[in-house]
Design an enzyme around this catalytic site. Structure first.
Site, PDB file in Angstrom:
ATOM      1  N   CYS A  79       2.670   1.917   3.281  1.00 15.60           N
ATOM      2  CA  CYS A  79       3.863   1.088   3.483  1.00 15.60           C
ATOM      3  C   CYS A  79       5.051   1.692   2.734  1.00 15.60           C
ATOM      4  CB  CYS A  79       3.614  -0.330   2.987  1.00 15.60           C
ATOM      5  SG  CYS A  79       2.198  -1.114   3.782  1.00 15.60           S
ATOM      6  N   CYS A  81       0.845  -1.191   0.000  1.00 13.64           N
ATOM      7  CA  CYS A  81       0.000   0.000   0.000  1.00 13.64           C
ATOM      8  C   CYS A  81       0.886   1.249   0.000  1.00 13.64           C
ATOM      9  CB  CYS A  81      -0.914   0.021   1.219  1.00 13.64           C
ATOM     10  SG  CYS A  81      -0.012   0.087   2.782  1.00 13.64           S
ATOM     11  N   ASP A  91      -0.047  25.057 -33.406  1.00 10.72           N
ATOM     12  CA  ASP A  91       0.900  25.571 -34.385  1.00 10.72           C
ATOM     13  C   ASP A  91       0.466  25.011 -35.729  1.00 10.72           C
ATOM     14  OD1 ASP A  91       3.347  26.624 -35.504  1.00 10.72           O
ATOM     15  OD2 ASP A  91       4.051  24.554 -35.561  1.00 10.72           O
TER      16      ASP A  91
END
Length: 715
Positions: free
Chosen positions: A24, A21, A407
């Site tokens: 952790c 997780c 552009d």
């Protein structure tokens, strides 16, 4: 800890296996920072790696991650036989989940004993207690340490809840809470691995060896030992191991892994090829131009992994929220357990149980995982489809855009001028002879439009190379002149012939061509106009379709920026169907337009080639570069890079971004709503540990599954 740049020379990157997780990962980072000799450390949870600034060893790093049994290997060894592969090695299902399986078996035996011997029986309690200890070993190892240090995270909550359940005699429910939490963590780890797999699959597509010709001998060499300038031999059906330039051969190369293009691209002498792409047809002889770590594929992998580490605004909010949320839940749980018995004479057992259930339901697993699993999945999916997004922040901003500036040259158009019209004014002259004269003169010119005229002559098999040109000269800013067979010819802009005092009978022709978005090149002598050649930068076939799709996706304003004259710009803008156009712009003018749009609309994107548009790209909310593959500038300056020279990837990027934002909002809303609903069950006293853990586990599973749906968003 200071600025990591100061210790850049001492930076080492390590791959990590075992993160269950985000909390952790944060704890591991904190532990590593405390290792003597380490100046700073930064964990990338999305890419499952850690950058360490300073001196340390693998042993010290694995000790810092012992609470989660983390395995670590140096980044540079990830491709070697002794390196990353030992991290990635497959474990049998039983070996990998042995504790969980043993715990499940003990719980089943415990319930059987409960039916036969009763709830208070020693054997029943022993079986459930054993299930708690074995199934919750990794949980308690961290949870107890957190309690001693007064650190509060989800494992602290679960540890307190399970200890409390045991103290009030709820052994069965305590065991179930432990096992369901362990299963939830395993599924969370699996879902993050699925999300990361989209990038790991890129690591595996490039061959580890290549057939190289050295000293007139051909031999297989590991990519790490290949040098710049080495000659690679790529046979049909083989993958290309290194970036390089084709020096011999012709083939079609599948570049989907780099650019997302589904159609193979033709490669001939002087064309660039990329590591990880597939040679489909012919034999290619390639000169290596980059080291392994500098290949386009390596840069993509690095940039995507760094992007996965960048916290999106929603993720930063969740992290900050969780910091205060966990202590708040513990306070609420304590109040639920204490107030009813203390002030209203309620049963201590009943309300302590309710308080423990609040701890379990308050576990923020789903909330914490809701954003990173979505961001990691989306960025990985984008990369596999040829769109490089350089951070969660840009992924979120992309979906919120309402204005896009394009552009013109090389973006909406192909960037390659072509001859579209040849108008012979002098009916007495032979068309082929006139064009041969034009081509012969332009062959000596350095003007950008000259190449288009030469190409047209070669396509039409017009002989121009043998035409003798004398006294050739360039007329600065106007055109060129030269003598052929004693006659002086001029080629240039209409202004050149006006300055020569020649009656400009082709004025109407020139005006008409300019209105069509074309540049008129006039050819004649000192006495007459003989021809008008129209040259245009062709509009991409897909430009209009892309603009229409963007408008359908909710983009309110599309604006074309160009240095062309107003008439030409208006013609091309009408052809591609943009809503606005700004013409006759210098690079600094484009920057000013972007600043003006940003002030008016707040969020503006600029799309260009990443070279002369760099200032405008940097000033926009999200800078998008065209053709990132092989273009270092595009990869470095843009926030998003379309790896192929293909605008059709743009609607996909917007669609993916919008979908990601939607899923993140769904996940956060659902995670909080399920907690609130479960907590409301405390009022009538209906909340149980069963409901609490199922609500928490169900929410975690649903948000991870919802996040993984982003893998299904297609180009």
């Amino acid at each position: 800890m200071g600025e990591p740049e100061k210790w850049e020379d001492e930076k080492n990157v390590y791959r990590v296996q075992g993160f269950s997780c985000a909390n952790c990962a944060g704890k591991f980072e904190k532990n590593v920072k405390q290792i003597p000799g380490v100046q700073d450390a930064k964990v990338n949870f999305g890419a499952s790696k850690i950058s360490v600034y300073g001196e340390t060893s693998i042993e010290d790093l694995e000790k810092a991650g012992a609470f989660e049994n983390l395995k670590v290997v140096h980044e540079k060894k990830r491709n070697s036989n002794t390196g990353f592969q030992h991290i990635e090695q497959k474990e049998s299902f039983i070996k990998k989940h042995g504790r969980i399986l043993t715990s499940v078996l003990l719980i089943c035996m415990g319930y059987l004993s409960l039916l036969v011997n009763g709830e208070e029986n020693v054997s029943t309690i022993t079986l459930f207690a054993a299930a708690i200890v074995i199934g919750g070993y990794s949980l308690f190892k961290v949870g107890f340490q957190n309690l001693i240090r007064l650190e509060f995270d989800m494992k602290t909550l679960m540890t307190v809840a399970v200890i409390g359940a045991a103290l009030i005699g709820e052994w069965a429910e305590g065991a179930v809470v432990v096992i369901l939490f362990a299963i939830s963590e395993a599924l969370e780890r699996f879902s993050m691995d699925r999300a990361r797999q989209s990038i790991r699959s890129l690591m595996d597509i490039s061959p580890k060896e290549a057939l190289v010709r050295r000293d007139d001998k051909e031999k297989k060499i590991h990519v790490d030992d290949i040098r710049i300038g080495d000659i690679m031999i790529i046979k049909p059906g083989q993958k290309i191991a290194m970036d390089g330039i084709v020096v011999n051969g012709y083939s079609a190369v599948n570049q989907a892994t780099i650019t997302g293009e589904s159609v193979p691209v033709e490669k001939a002498v002087d064309d660039e090829v990329f590591a990880g792409t597939l040679n489909e047809e012919g034999l290619l002889i390639v000169s290596v131009t980059k080291k392994t770590e500098d290949t386009t594929l390596s840069k993509i992998i690095y940039l995507v992994e760094e992007a996965q580490a960048e916290r999106a605004p929603s993720q930063a909010f969740i992290d900050q929220f969780a910091k205060y949320y966990t202590p708040l839940i513990m306070m609420i749980a304590a109040l639920v357990a204490i107030i009813p018995p203390l002030f209203f004479g309620a049963s201590w057992d009943t309300w302590v149980y309710q308080g423990l259930a609040v701890l379990v339901v308050g576990c923020p697993c789903a909330l914490v995982i809701s954003t990173p699993v979505s961001i990691v999945t989306a960025i990985g999916n984008a990369a596999r489809n040829g769109v490089l997004v350089k951070g969660g922040v840009y992924l979120e901003k992309l979906g919120a855009l309402k204005v896009i500036a394009f552009d013109k040259t090389g973006t909406l158009t192909k960037g390659i001028p072509v001859v579209t019209d040849v108008k012979i004014i002098n009916n007495q002259a032979h068309p082929e002879q006139v064009f041969a004269t034009i081509a012969a003169l332009e062959n000596r010119s350095q003007h950008p439009l000259a190449s288009a005229i030469i190409k047209k002559a070669e396509q039409d098999n017009i002989e121009y190379a043998n035409v003798v040109v004398e006294n050739f000269s360039s007329i600065t800013g106007k055109g060129i002149r030269g003598d052929i067979n004693g006659i002086t010819y001029y080629i240039g802009s209409p202004r050149l012939f006006r300055d020569l005092g020649i009656e400009h009978v082709s004025e109407a022709e020139v005006t008409l061509l300019q209105e069509e978005g074309k540049t008129a090149v006039v050819m004649g002598t000192e006495k007459e106009i003989m021809a008008v050649v129209a040259v245009a930068d062709e509009v991409r076939e897909t430009s209009k379709e892309v603009i229409q799709k963007l408008h359908q996706l909710g983009i309110r304003k599309t604006i074309m920026l160009t240095g062309d004259n107003h008439q030409t710009a208006q013609a091309i803008a009408g052809e591609v169907a943009v809503t606005d156009v700004e013409s006759e712009l210098l690079p600094e003018d484009k920057l000013n337009v972007i600043k003006k749009l940003s002030a008016e609309y707040d969020s503006v994107s600029m799309i260009g080639d990443g070279v002369n548009d760099a200032p405008a790209l940097a000033a926009s909310t999200v800078g998008i570069a065209m053709g990132g593959a092989g273009t270092d500038t595009a990869l470095e300056t843009a926030d998003v890079a379309l790896m192929s020279d293909d605008l059709t990837k743009l609607p996909f990027a917007f669609k993916l971004s919008r979908k990601t934002l939607t899923i993140i909002k769904q996940n956060i809303t659902f995670s909080i709503a399920i907690k609130v609903i479960a907590l409301l069950l405390v009022i009538p006293g209906w909340l149980t540990l069963w409901i609490a853990i199922i609500a928490d586990m169900g929410a975690t599973l649903l948000v991870t599954a919802n996040g993984l749906r982003l893998l299904k968003v297609k180009d």
